[in-house]
Design an enzyme around this catalytic site. Structure first.
Site, mmCIF file in Angstrom:
data_model
loop_
_atom_site.group_PDB
_atom_site.id
_atom_site.type_symbol
_atom_site.label_atom_id
_atom_site.label_comp_id
_atom_site.label_asym_id
_atom_site.label_seq_id
_atom_site.Cartn_x
_atom_site.Cartn_y
_atom_site.Cartn_z
ATOM 1 N N TYR B 283 0.813 -1.211 0.000
ATOM 2 C CA TYR B 283 0.000 0.000 0.000
ATOM 3 C C TYR B 283 0.847 1.262 0.000
ATOM 4 O O TYR B 283 0.420 2.304 -0.489
ATOM 5 C CB TYR B 283 -1.023 -0.022 1.143
ATOM 6 N N HIS B 436 -5.670 -2.509 6.608
ATOM 7 C CA HIS B 436 -5.014 -3.533 5.792
ATOM 8 C C HIS B 436 -4.062 -4.409 6.595
ATOM 9 O O HIS B 436 -3.349 -5.232 6.013
ATOM 10 C CB HIS B 436 -4.281 -2.878 4.613
#
Lengths: 755, 755
Positions: B283, B436
């Site tokens: 990410y 996440h």
């Protein structure tokens, strides 16, 4: 008994002291014999030529330097000759194997570099072997039908002698007569006798084992000018006491009635006129080394035999066949007992390519293979090929679609490889392939850009990895890898072809029905198998279609026709790799995983999911190596789909865990399995773009299936339809056909049409 | 609504007719404004410089040519703007994604090549979007907590605007005032409003989603000189109506109390002072593009903000951190929700590396990465880096052992990567990592030569592959990938860390105990986790040993200390790849395969075999990618070994089928798991040689385990023993320790000794 470094040091000392004497001895030796040495893979003329060109032929020089470094490191490490004890992969096995490879290399270094340290090393090692060998009983590992002395099987002992003979040839003249007499009396002759007359069940066969045995005896015979041994090598033992029904430990017969034996018989029988070796490319690679190295030696020493012209030049053809039996990356197709990853980068293929170039008319396409191999033989053949590369004569080795017939006369089926730019379809309809054959008539595997798409399992063995059963064949090789269910072909009633019986399988073979690759848009191969299941005829036709009507243009079309006089269960597996993306039917994952069956390989399959087939077309879409594939198959709602994974009843985890799915038809006499296999898209984990992730085929339909004709339609997602019609009963190219299907008239010439 | 090619043709016709008028319009436009265009990623000066150097900077020219070909092909294909309908991977999603990427590229081509066809293409596409956008309802796919209009989530709409803004900037001066007013009124301003004030739950967060949202609004604001929007981008919406407990569809909180928002807050909070982004490298890679592209635009347009100096230069540090979070091949370590295969070859990293080079002091190590990427940004930064390569200033980017602290102030644990020549050990003791994050405190993964040896599963998702749940997160991401059992760390009583609850996990983090890589012979990292299981303390210490006492020298030593106030069951899994060769204990393959448990990820594991641990040492030897590995672990006879495979309770086959084995201790309060992981040999399928196929470790023994000290001995096969002692309670580097173990005295300074 492990010799320590001081042995080497002492030898060097002695050598230094008597170097001048030695030089005289060589002269004497040379003068008092008719024959000259070296004369096997090196010749006096060749050595002269090589020495003259040293430093000017890059690939030869590079190889020489690498080999020198390798051998020098071994000389520095000292000689190690352990008492034989281990299976392959174990220490003693690997050490003796290393020894013979280094012996051979030291021999050529001695000749090329004219540096006596290599001769000393070889002599010292031979002397140690001559001390050890007479004391050796049979190897303590008892698994082989022909136990060796240095190794667990005569096969590996023969490997030793094939390489060691070359080293002996290189230092023959340098040794004193007394040294030679000692080595021959205590080592080479007893060694040759042991693997021949003391092991007729090993020596007097047609098999890659015997080829090694014959060549080992032949090579040492040529060095020693021993005609008795040479005759044995070429024509076998005149008498043996092998019973007709004896088998080896792989299950192959030792000898059939009136069997010719010896090197020439081994050239006559397993090779087809196309150069295909009946055991398959993995063993052809293994056997090519002794075949070719002995041929080279015979050509040098007995040119009157014209060995490279034997059987219409089959040895050179065999190299070409072997290269054609490799995928885009050079890996051999792993049919029969074959370990995956073996390729034309192996040392055997370096030898094969160089010899084929030198003695086979200097085919410049071979130069591109040698260039990739990036090494050459350190002999006349290596010099020759390295020179070709230096002179920029390289042409690409282009692999076209090809059929290689099987059988001594080319009349026992064949293997076909159909290629286009990226896809390679391997279709096998050969004979049994001796004891290394699998029961997989009409099976296929598919490659995309050198990667397996639908795989042949290969063997169940970890060659030279001792942890896994001493590196030998594992029992799962028989219970899984050889069984029909391990392959992408039809299995009837959960029973392998020929009931998995070698006695029956080895008497039969499939037959080509047609092979036509003239039209690159539709390349077709078709074959029939009438004996795998008595009362049932298998007829499989495979197409590689290249048609812009479909996204990515290329797909495989598979028409597998089965007709029987009884109701049967038919299974057709597809062993894919990678991950299922989507199927167009509902499947039920199993919560408790059981095996698919209890024997014939079925006991090794876990059932992961079950489904009823869709009414018309099954679609199974998966992703592997970042390529999307779809199998589309015409199905009936009564068909069953079984998702399987290998590895059941495998208590030692000897099998890989690979997925597959099976299309099953129960209670069926006649059936036509029609399947398209289509690579159609790609995925990039870096850009995260997926392209054409869905099939371009909307429907596949059987529009006619009679005794005489099979006709299928393939419709793309834009509703454009193509039709393929095959005449099942007449493969004549001139025959005219007229047919009405669904009120449409079809007229064409030849056994098939695609439009 | 799909625009056909004739739209393009008509446009070209109109353009040709009024080309001269246009040129005048540009002049007028330019003169009547204070600001100048382009000014985001290209500047007037920069364009001049680029044009002057065209044809002389190879990598820049090569990239330009490739981009030109790509864009020209799209222009020829015609504009396609479908009505939004699909999830990612589906046609409409992929087409709109392609559009914004091409828009941006066409913009730079217009500026650099000065060819109006690119401006025309952009204008025409914008006009079509301006026609479509006002008519759009929310996207029909309802899964997102913040549905977009062009795409199924605001996130992707923001992607569109970030790229489209750059294109708009490039043709701003070329457009007429009327055209600009029309586009801004009907497209850009409503677009920016929609993803900001109309979706505060998306815009007003600290999350990579919001970063994209903030930057999208900020980029278009800079083009339009719209200070109101720019303030929203930098500082967030002043008011929103987000309740404190609202979560997004990944399970993350939208907003905590007194949360600062906007671009700068997104820079403050998820980045540690070391430049580590708390969600992990996958990410971070995704977020780096908006962070850096907006920083570049701000630097050009608002240099007074000194954005590259913000938080002590964290943006440039972040690029360095990210590159260090990749393996030997450049693939990012897939911790948390990460798709494997993402690497520094991605387009985001091309941007990141070029910007970091240009604005970060021209670090010549970055040139080697840019060289591998083989493409550059088509702007000042790309010119700069291509010039550095042209001038041979390239230095290798060397990745050393490194710790990257987590948390806004670097006080929330860390991730450490310990490296030697081939091995990379990734040890994770970070904070949760926002929505996440995975529940895997003190987990690790191991790489050899860029290949996974012991893996982190990564996410359960197939990004942009529509067949798999629309390309979105699959439910197995929550039920498997996030659960602790999916990772190489301890699980207590079959329950994930923090009970798998985000509310708890996000409030806690592990703590570094020590990180010492000064001595390359013994690099050590150690961390503690005290909150994953209340009442239990986890303390894991991992060493990368490089000691010639052992074959191949390198191995990982893992001391995992668990102490609790209650009796528990502890599971420690190792997810290897490849095939088991041999174990030194008897295991029983299961004939009917069941799942290991019923929840917390255990329901996804099949039990393939079971064993009782050996009395002293477990050895598990496997082959992967032709390398032999052995895990040696000190065990008790009461320990259980469980061979597992992923994929149970996975009705859509969403999980990979990967093997692992688990060491289980039942009814235990305190335990010390001691394990060595050792790559020790190789196999070649071409030469069929296996080298060092067995472990060089004969025994691992815990010789002391107290509250204060853990001591282990490692004995090699030649009976040489090494000892490692760790003080568990004092990591002071100066502290002196004296200890007697088995009548032997040990004296040392610092928290550990190895001898």
């Amino acid at each position: 008994m492990v010799l320590k470094k001081y042995v080497f040091i002492i030898s060097v000392f002695i050598l230094s002291a008597c170097k001048n004497d030695k030089a005289e001895t060589i002269a004497e030796n040379t003068s008092d014999k008719n024959s000259s040495h070296p004369s096997l893979i090196l010749t006096k003329e060749g050595v002269k030529d090589i020495r003259a060109k040293l430093g000017t032929i890059p690939l030869f020089d590079k190889t020489l330097e690498a080999v020198k470094q390798e051998v020098d490191a071994e000389i520095n490490a000292g000689i190690e000759i352990p008492i034989p004890k281990d299976f392959s992969g174990g220490y003693t096995h690997e050490q003796h194997k290393k020894n013979f490879l280094i012996l051979q290399k030291a021999g050529v270094l001695f000749q090329i570099l004219d540096d006596e340290k290599y001769a000393v090393y070889i002599r010292d090692m031979f002397m140690e072997y001559a001390k050890l060998y007479p004391t050796l009983p049979l190897h303590p590992q008892e698994r082989s039908y022909a136990r060796g002395k240095l190794f667990w099987q005569c096969l590996n002992d023969s490997n030793w002698l094939v390489y060691a003979s070359q080293a002996y040839d290189c230092i023959y003249d340098w040794l004193s007569k007394e040294e030679r007499e000692h080595l021959e009396k205590d080592l080479f002759i007893p060694f040759a006798n042991f693997i021949s007359k003391e092991n007729p069940q090993f020596f007097n066969r047609v098999h890659n084992h015997s080829t090694w045995g014959n060549v080992a005896v032949g090579m040492i015979a040529l060095v020693m000018d021993n005609d008795d041994l040479l005759n044995k090598a070429l024509y076998g033992l005149k008498t043996d006491s092998i019973a007709a029904d004896v088998k080896d430990d792989d299950g192959g017969f030792i000898k059939s009635k009136n069997q010719k034996v010896g090197f020439l018989a081994n050239l006559d029988e397993p090779f087809s006129p196309d150069g295909y070796y009946t055991e398959g490319p993995y063993y052809q690679r293994y056997a090519m080394y002794p075949f070719l190295i002995f041929a080279q030696a015979l050509e040098n020493k007995k040119p009157e035999l014209k060995i490279f012209e034997y059987k219409d030049g089959v040895l050179i053809k065999a190299v070409d066949a072997l290269l054609n039996l490799s995928d885009k990356d050079g890996d051999f197709f792993p049919i029969n007992d074959a370990q995956k990853g073996m390729s034309y980068y192996s040392r055997e293929l370096v030898t094969a390519v160089d010899i084929a170039y030198h003695y086979g008319g200097k085919n410049s396409e071979l130069l591109s293979i040698a260039k990739k191999q990036d090494k050459v033989n350190l002999d006349d053949t290596g010099l020759s090929i390295a020179l070709g590369i230096k002179n920029n004569e390289v042409k690409p080795f282009t692999k076209e679609s090809i059929t290689l017939k099987d059988g001594p006369n080319g009349k026992q089926g064949a293997i076909s490889i159909i290629r286009n730019s990226n896809l390679e379809l391997v279709y096998k309809y050969t004979s049994q392939g001796l004891s290394h054959g699998h029961y997989d008539k009409l099976s296929f595997s598919l490659y995309n850009d050198g990667k397996e798409v639908l795989q042949d399992y290969g063997l169940a063995r970890f060659v030279n990895i001792e942890q896994k059963g001493g590196g030998n064949y594992l029992k799962e090789n028989t219970t899984w890898a050889k069984q029909t269910i391990a392959h992408n072909t039809i299995i009837q009633n959960e029973t392998s072809h020929f009931n998995g019986k070698y006695e029956i399988g080895s008497k039969n073979h499939s037959n080509e029905y047609l092979f036509n690759v003239e039209n690159k848009k539709v390349q077709v191969v078709s074959a029939k198998e009438e004996n795998a299941y008595p009362g049932t005829i298998l007829h499989r036709t495979m197409l590689l279609v290249n048609d812009t009507t479909f996204i990515n243009h290329s797909f495989v079309l598979d028409l597998y026709n089965v007709s029987s006089n009884a109701l049967n269960k038919y299974d057709l597996p597809f062993y894919y790799s990678g991950q299922l993306m989507q199927a167009n039917f509902k499947y039920q994952q199993q919560s408790e995983i059981k095996t698919l069956g209890s024997s014939n390989g079925y006991q090794h399959l876990f059932v992961k999911a079950l489904a009823d087939a869709p009414k018309n077309n099954l679609q199974f879409n998966w992703l592997d190596n970042n390529v999307f594939y779809t199998i589309t198959s015409a199905t009936l709602p009564t068909d069953k789909i079984i998702f399987v994974e290998t590895g059941a009843n495998d208590p030692e985890f000897n099998l890989r865990r690979d997925p597959g799915f099976i299309i099953r038809k129960n209670n069926t006499k006649n059936a036509l399995f029609v399947t398209a296999i289509e690579p159609h898209g790609t995925y990039s984990p870096v850009s995260e773009f997926s392209v054409n992730s869905y099939s371009s085929i909307a429907e596949i339909k059987t529009i006619l299936s009679t005794k005489d004709y099979s006709a299928v339609s393939i419709t793309n997602i834009n509703k454009e339809t193509k039709t393929f019609i095959l005449c099942n009963t007449n493969s004549n190219k001139e025959a005219k056909h007229t047919l009405k299907i669904n009120n449409k008239d079809y007229n064409w010439v030849g056994p098939f049409m695609y439009n």
